[in-house]
Design an enzyme around this catalytic site. Structure first.
Site, short mmCIF file in Angstrom:
data_model
loop_
_atom_site.label_atom_id
_atom_site.label_comp_id
_atom_site.label_asym_id
_atom_site.label_seq_id
_atom_site.Cartn_x
_atom_site.Cartn_y
_atom_site.Cartn_z
N ASP A 38 0.92 -1.14 0.06
CA ASP A 38 -0.01 -0.21 -0.06
C ASP A 38 0.92 1.29 0.17
OD1 ASP A 38 -2.10 -1.49 -0.05
OD2 ASP A 38 -2.65 -1.09 2.35
N LYS A 60 -1.70 4.30 -3.65
CA LYS A 60 -0.95 5.61 -3.32
C LYS A 60 -1.72 6.41 -2.55
CE LYS A 60 2.53 5.61 -6.61
NZ LYS A 60 2.35 5.53 -8.14
N MET A 172 -11.21 6.77 8.11
CA MET A 172 -11.63 7.22 6.79
C MET A 172 -12.87 7.92 6.82
SD MET A 172 -11.20 3.88 4.53
CE MET A 172 -11.92 2.69 5.59
C1 LIG Z 1 -8.20 1.77 4.26
S1 LIG Z 1 -8.07 2.20 5.80
C2 LIG Z 1 -6.74 0.77 6.37
C3 LIG Z 1 -6.87 0.56 7.95
C4 LIG Z 1 -5.81 -0.33 8.18
N1 LIG Z 1 -6.00 -1.79 7.82
C5 LIG Z 1 -5.78 -0.56 9.82
O1 LIG Z 1 -6.11 -1.62 10.47
O2 LIG Z 1 -5.51 0.54 10.50
C6 LIG Z 1 -7.08 3.64 6.13
C7 LIG Z 1 -7.53 4.50 7.25
O3 LIG Z 1 -6.89 3.98 8.45
C8 LIG Z 1 -6.82 5.26 9.18
N2 LIG Z 1 -5.52 5.28 9.23
C9 LIG Z 1 -4.43 4.42 9.11
N3 LIG Z 1 -3.20 4.74 9.25
C10 LIG Z 1 -3.43 5.89 10.36
C11 LIG Z 1 -2.41 6.73 11.07
N4 LIG Z 1 -1.14 6.45 11.16
N5 LIG Z 1 -3.02 7.77 11.79
C12 LIG Z 1 -4.46 7.96 11.86
N6 LIG Z 1 -5.32 7.07 10.91
C13 LIG Z 1 -4.79 6.21 10.28
C14 LIG Z 1 -7.31 6.44 8.65
O4 LIG Z 1 -8.42 6.76 8.76
C15 LIG Z 1 -7.21 5.87 7.13
O5 LIG Z 1 -8.07 6.78 6.19
#
Ligand SMILES: C[S@@+](CC[C@H](N)C(=O)[O-])C[C@H]1O[C@@H](n2cnc3c(N)ncnc32)[C@H](O)[C@@H]1O
Length: 255
Positions: A38, A60, A172
């Protein structure tokens, strides 16, 4: 570069900080012939794969130029059929808003051996960083994770997921923050319910911003919050040590 029978391993990379990888994730990365990853994966994590391993980005930042899910699954299957060890590296945990289920199903249907290495999901990593307990004996006996994406937000039934005694973590949900606040208030959640916005948790430049539900949409705009970010709704937010994070903005002062 084939090492025998091909296989696919879905690996959770955690929320950003490479130190939050599991020991198993590090080991599996070291065995990879191909890493399909990813966006937003820290280069230090990709460096854990052998220098000769092929690295293929498939999503991306903010989903621009993202390969369709069917194409990602087909790529995993094709590389494994070529006899390669394929690591599918995903942010957070593969099975929390990660479409890991679809990739497992595609591999299984194609007869490709597949394993899953769990990762620290953003909610857990980001909450730990600001010392926010998602559950608490007095304040929250339940925690829910929801996706705040635009599609179907109105139709999603979140009744009872936020409110006294509960914590709601929205993934998200930046683009729809105002609509999310309205939806929750229409469901009976108090307008003064605390909300924590966690931006780039565990990564360089992380910010934690506290506000209340009725202000959520404008708080996101005022602070110019960027993806990736989480919204945490519930009384436990009052316990977060957000002031310990560099860049804290005390939004309450503006209310
Ligand atoms: C497609 S989802 C994937 C989630 C991932 N599989 C998980 O378990 O965290 C992507 C979303 O996860 C959240 N996210 C992922 N990394 C983050 C971070 N470092 N800080 C805050 N939110 C995060 C945000 O809401 C982002 O839009």
């Amino acid at each position: 570069m084939s090492r025998g029978a091909g296989r696919v391993i879905l690996v959770g990379a955690g929320p950003g900080d490479p130190e939050l990888l599991t020991v198993r994730a590090v080991r599996v990365l070291g065995d990879a012939d191909v890493v399909v990853h990813d966006g937003l994966i820290d280069p230090r994590v990709l460096d854990l794969a052998p220098a000769a391993a092929e690295r293929i980005p498939v999503a991306k930042r903010r989903d621009r130029h993202t390969l369709p899910q069917e194409a990602i699954s087909a790529l995993l299957v094709a590389k494994a059929r070529a006899g390669l060890v394929v690591v599918r590296l995903k942010g957070g945990d593969p099975f929390v808003f990660g479409r890991g289920g679809e990739e497992v199903a595609a591999c299984t249907a194609a007869g490709i051996p597949v394993e899953v290495v769990p990762g620290i999901s953003a909610a857990l990593g980001c909450a730990a960083e600001v010392q926010l307990p998602l559950t608490h004996r007095e304040l929250a006996s339940a925690v829910s994770f929801v996706a705040g994406t635009c599609q179907g937000l109105r139709e999603q039934d979140w009744q009872g997921l936020a409110g006294p005694g509960r914590t709601l973590v929205v993934y998200m949900g930046l683009a729809t923050a105002g609509a999310i606040a309205e939806k929750l208030m229409a469901d009976g959640v108090s307008p003064d319910m605390p909300v924590l916005i966690l931006e780039r948790g565990t990564c360089a430049g992380a910010r934690a911003m506290r506000t209340i539900l009725v202000d959520l949409g404008s708080a996101v705009e005022r602070a110019g919050v960027q993806s990736p970010a989480l919204l945490v709704v519930g009384r436990v937010v009052g316990l977060a040590r957000a002031e310990d994070l560099l860049g804290l903005r005390a939004l309450e002062a503006a209310l």
